[in-house]
Structures are given as structure tokens and as C-alpha cells.
Motif scaffolding. Sequence first.
Motif, PDB file in Angstrom:
ATOM      1  N   LEU A  42       0.853  -1.188   0.000  1.00  0.00           N
ATOM      2  CA  LEU A  42       0.000   0.000   0.000  1.00  0.00           C
ATOM      3  C   LEU A  42       0.887   1.237   0.000  1.00  0.00           C
ATOM      4  O   LEU A  42       1.846   1.324   0.772  1.00  0.00           O
ATOM      5  N   VAL A  43       0.558   2.198  -0.861  1.00  0.00           N
ATOM      6  CA  VAL A  43       1.333   3.430  -0.973  1.00  0.00           C
ATOM      7  C   VAL A  43       0.382   4.617  -0.943  1.00  0.00           C
ATOM      8  O   VAL A  43      -0.765   4.525  -1.376  1.00  0.00           O
ATOM      9  N   SER A  44       0.873   5.746  -0.435  1.00  0.00           N
ATOM     10  CA  SER A  44       0.058   6.960  -0.375  1.00  0.00           C
ATOM     11  C   SER A  44       0.116   7.694  -1.708  1.00  0.00           C
ATOM     12  O   SER A  44       1.196   7.974  -2.215  1.00  0.00           O
ATOM     13  N   ALA A  45      -1.053   7.986  -2.251  1.00  0.00           N
ATOM     14  CA  ALA A  45      -1.148   8.789  -3.458  1.00  0.00           C
ATOM     15  C   ALA A  45      -1.472  10.239  -3.127  1.00  0.00           C
ATOM     16  O   ALA A  45      -1.456  11.101  -4.002  1.00  0.00           O
ATOM     17  N   ALA A  46      -1.772  10.510  -1.842  1.00  0.00           N
ATOM     18  CA  ALA A  46      -2.074  11.865  -1.368  1.00  0.00           C
ATOM     19  C   ALA A  46      -1.866  11.875   0.140  1.00  0.00           C
ATOM     20  O   ALA A  46      -1.699  10.824   0.767  1.00  0.00           O
ATOM     21  N   ALA A  47      -1.860  13.061   0.732  1.00  0.00           N
ATOM     22  CA  ALA A  47      -1.695  13.174   2.185  1.00  0.00           C
ATOM     23  C   ALA A  47      -2.967  12.699   2.873  1.00  0.00           C
ATOM     24  O   ALA A  47      -3.996  13.370   2.849  1.00  0.00           O
ATOM     25  N   THR A  48      -2.917  11.530   3.459  1.00  0.00           N
ATOM     26  CA  THR A  48      -4.057  10.957   4.168  1.00  0.00           C
ATOM     27  C   THR A  48      -3.535   9.923   5.165  1.00  0.00           C
ATOM     28  O   THR A  48      -2.486   9.310   4.911  1.00  0.00           O
ATOM     29  N   PRO A  49      -4.161   9.798   6.349  1.00  0.00           N
ATOM     30  CA  PRO A  49      -5.431  10.400   6.735  1.00  0.00           C
ATOM     31  C   PRO A  49      -5.247  11.721   7.489  1.00  0.00           C
ATOM     32  O   PRO A  49      -4.457  11.794   8.430  1.00  0.00           O
ATOM     33  N   LEU A  50      -5.986  12.723   7.079  1.00  0.00           N
ATOM     34  CA  LEU A  50      -6.153  13.951   7.844  1.00  0.00           C
ATOM     35  C   LEU A  50      -7.478  13.869   8.591  1.00  0.00           C
ATOM     36  O   LEU A  50      -8.324  13.031   8.276  1.00  0.00           O
ATOM     37  N   GLY A  51      -7.672  14.743   9.562  1.00  0.00           N
ATOM     38  CA  GLY A  51      -8.941  14.774  10.269  1.00  0.00           C
ATOM     39  C   GLY A  51     -10.099  14.876   9.298  1.00  0.00           C
ATOM     40  O   GLY A  51     -10.098  15.722   8.401  1.00  0.00           O
ATOM     41  N   GLY A  52     -11.092  14.011   9.452  1.00  0.00           N
ATOM     42  CA  GLY A  52     -12.229  13.955   8.551  1.00  0.00           C
ATOM     43  C   GLY A  52     -12.103  12.893   7.478  1.00  0.00           C
ATOM     44  O   GLY A  52     -13.097  12.554   6.821  1.00  0.00           O
ATOM     45  N   ASP A  53     -10.904  12.340   7.268  1.00  0.00           N
ATOM     46  CA  ASP A  53     -10.696  11.317   6.239  1.00  0.00           C
ATOM     47  C   ASP A  53     -11.131   9.948   6.735  1.00  0.00           C
ATOM     48  O   ASP A  53     -11.046   9.639   7.928  1.00  0.00           O
ATOM     49  N   THR A  54     -11.545   9.115   5.782  1.00  0.00           N
ATOM     50  CA  THR A  54     -11.876   7.718   6.057  1.00  0.00           C
ATOM     51  C   THR A  54     -11.182   6.840   5.027  1.00  0.00           C
ATOM     52  O   THR A  54     -11.244   7.114   3.824  1.00  0.00           O
ATOM     53  N   MET A  55     -10.506   5.799   5.499  1.00  0.00           N
ATOM     54  CA  MET A  55      -9.871   4.827   4.619  1.00  0.00           C
ATOM     55  C   MET A  55     -10.561   3.484   4.813  1.00  0.00           C
ATOM     56  O   MET A  55     -10.725   3.021   5.949  1.00  0.00           O
ATOM     57  N   ARG A  56     -10.946   2.860   3.702  1.00  0.00           N
ATOM     58  CA  ARG A  56     -11.616   1.565   3.756  1.00  0.00           C
ATOM     59  C   ARG A  56     -10.814   0.562   2.931  1.00  0.00           C
ATOM     60  O   ARG A  56     -10.520   0.801   1.764  1.00  0.00           O
ATOM     61  N   PHE A  57     -10.486  -0.564   3.564  1.00  0.00           N
ATOM     62  CA  PHE A  57      -9.724  -1.624   2.914  1.00  0.00           C
ATOM     63  C   PHE A  57     -10.551  -2.910   2.962  1.00  0.00           C
ATOM     64  O   PHE A  57     -10.993  -3.329   4.040  1.00  0.00           O
ATOM     65  N   ARG A  58     -10.739  -3.517   1.793  1.00  0.00           N
ATOM     66  CA  ARG A  58     -11.393  -4.827   1.742  1.00  0.00           C
ATOM     67  C   ARG A  58     -10.417  -5.803   1.100  1.00  0.00           C
ATOM     68  O   ARG A  58      -9.922  -5.549  -0.009  1.00  0.00           O
ATOM     69  N   VAL A  59     -10.126  -6.886   1.818  1.00  0.00           N
ATOM     70  CA  VAL A  59      -9.168  -7.887   1.357  1.00  0.00           C
ATOM     71  C   VAL A  59      -9.870  -9.238   1.327  1.00  0.00           C
ATOM     72  O   VAL A  59     -10.423  -9.678   2.343  1.00  0.00           O
ATOM     73  N   VAL A  60      -9.847  -9.869   0.152  1.00  0.00           N
ATOM     74  CA  VAL A  60     -10.475 -11.180  -0.031  1.00  0.00           C
ATOM     75  C   VAL A  60      -9.394 -12.159  -0.462  1.00  0.00           C
ATOM     76  O   VAL A  60      -8.706 -11.933  -1.467  1.00  0.00           O
ATOM     77  N   VAL A  61      -9.229 -13.240   0.288  1.00  0.00           N
ATOM     78  CA  VAL A  61      -8.265 -14.288  -0.056  1.00  0.00           C
ATOM     79  C   VAL A  61      -9.045 -15.579  -0.266  1.00  0.00           C
ATOM     80  O   VAL A  61      -9.577 -16.156   0.689  1.00  0.00           O
TER      81      VAL A  61
END
Length: 209
Positions: free
Chosen positions: A35-54
Motif C-alpha cells: 500500500l502506498v500513499s497517493a495523497a496526504a491521508t489520513p487527515l482529520g475527517g478522512d476515512t480509509m476503507r480496505f477490503r481484502v479477499v483471499v
Amino acid sequence: MISEVLIVASPGRAPRIECLGGVAGRRTEADTVHLVSAAATPLGGDTMRFRVVVEAGAVLRVRSAAATMAMPGTVTMESRAHWDLEVDGLLDLDPQPTIVAGAARHVTSTRLTLGDQGRVRVRERVQIGRSNERQGFWSGSVHADTDGGPLLRHRVELGAGSVTDDELGAPRACVSELRYPEATFEAKGTTLELAAGGCLATWQGDRLL
């Protein structure tokens, strides 16, 4: 900003990766995604969602290229990260630490569902503050199930205003590692064998090693 990452691992083929927002996934080996950052995140108010299926018979290792830096926003201090893990094969999830900077508040939640053949190693490392910072807050929860029923319900808080906050000596760093189906492994801190199989190791201190 809302960032979403989907990683699907199938046997005999490269992982499928879909990304939206400030986080991207890059395949770095046959069964490894960074996983790599494409922008400055997380800042206050940001939400990151990760779904991993194996899927059954597949192997997936998930790493990150750098630490995650949770920063306060201009309107709110709180950011969030959600992990949804569906594992019928082998998943090894071990990103770089999360650093909660300044007066930021960061909340993570992990929901894990293991199939009959599912095997997993999930490690989370958190540090409150950069050098000379102690005012941040982090909360992390894990909700894990197997096909047979509940496996683990676990929640930890660190930092200013947490249940462990104390003027004399409050922890500001944490390492949690869940393994299944292994009943034990060598780890710093305390290792707890789970009734439904697997084990959880936890360590708390002032600074990550």
C-alpha cells in the motif's frame, strides 16, 4: 477524503487491485501487495476503507511502503480506517506503524471472517506522537469470526483521554498480533491462546522498538 482499496487474491493468478482516493496498491511480488500513499491521508475527517479477499488456495501478503501518519484536520481531529478481511486461504497483513501526530485522533476497526481453510497473521503497530508529542489519541478494535462462531472481540485505546491515560506512566505505543490457527508463537508482551483456536499477542510501552 474517502479512500477505498480492494484486493482479491485468487489461486494461480495475480491479485486483483482496485483503488480510489489517497491510497493505492502495487503488486511487488507474485503474492505481495504494498500500500502506498497517493495523497496526504489520513487527515482529520478522512476515512480509509480496505477490503481484502483471499480465496481458498490463495496466498496474499499485504505490506505498506511507509508508516501511516494520522494528522489533525482543519475542521475535525478524527480520522478513521476500516479493514474488512475475508480469508479462505492464507493472509499475512503487516503494514508499517501508524503514527498519530499532534492532537489527531485516529480510530481503526478490523472485521475478520475466516473460512474452513483460512489462515491468518495480522499485526498492527501504533505510536502516539512524534518526538515530544503525547497529546494524540488512538482506538483500535478487532472483530474476528470463524465458520464455527466467534473467535475474538478486542479493543485497545492509547493516548490522551484513553482509559489507560495516566499522568505517572501511560503507554503511548502498542503492538497487537493475531494468528490463526497457531496456538502460540514467540512475541514480546503477553500471548493469549484463544478458546476457538489461534492466539493474540499484545505489547504496550512508551515507544515502538
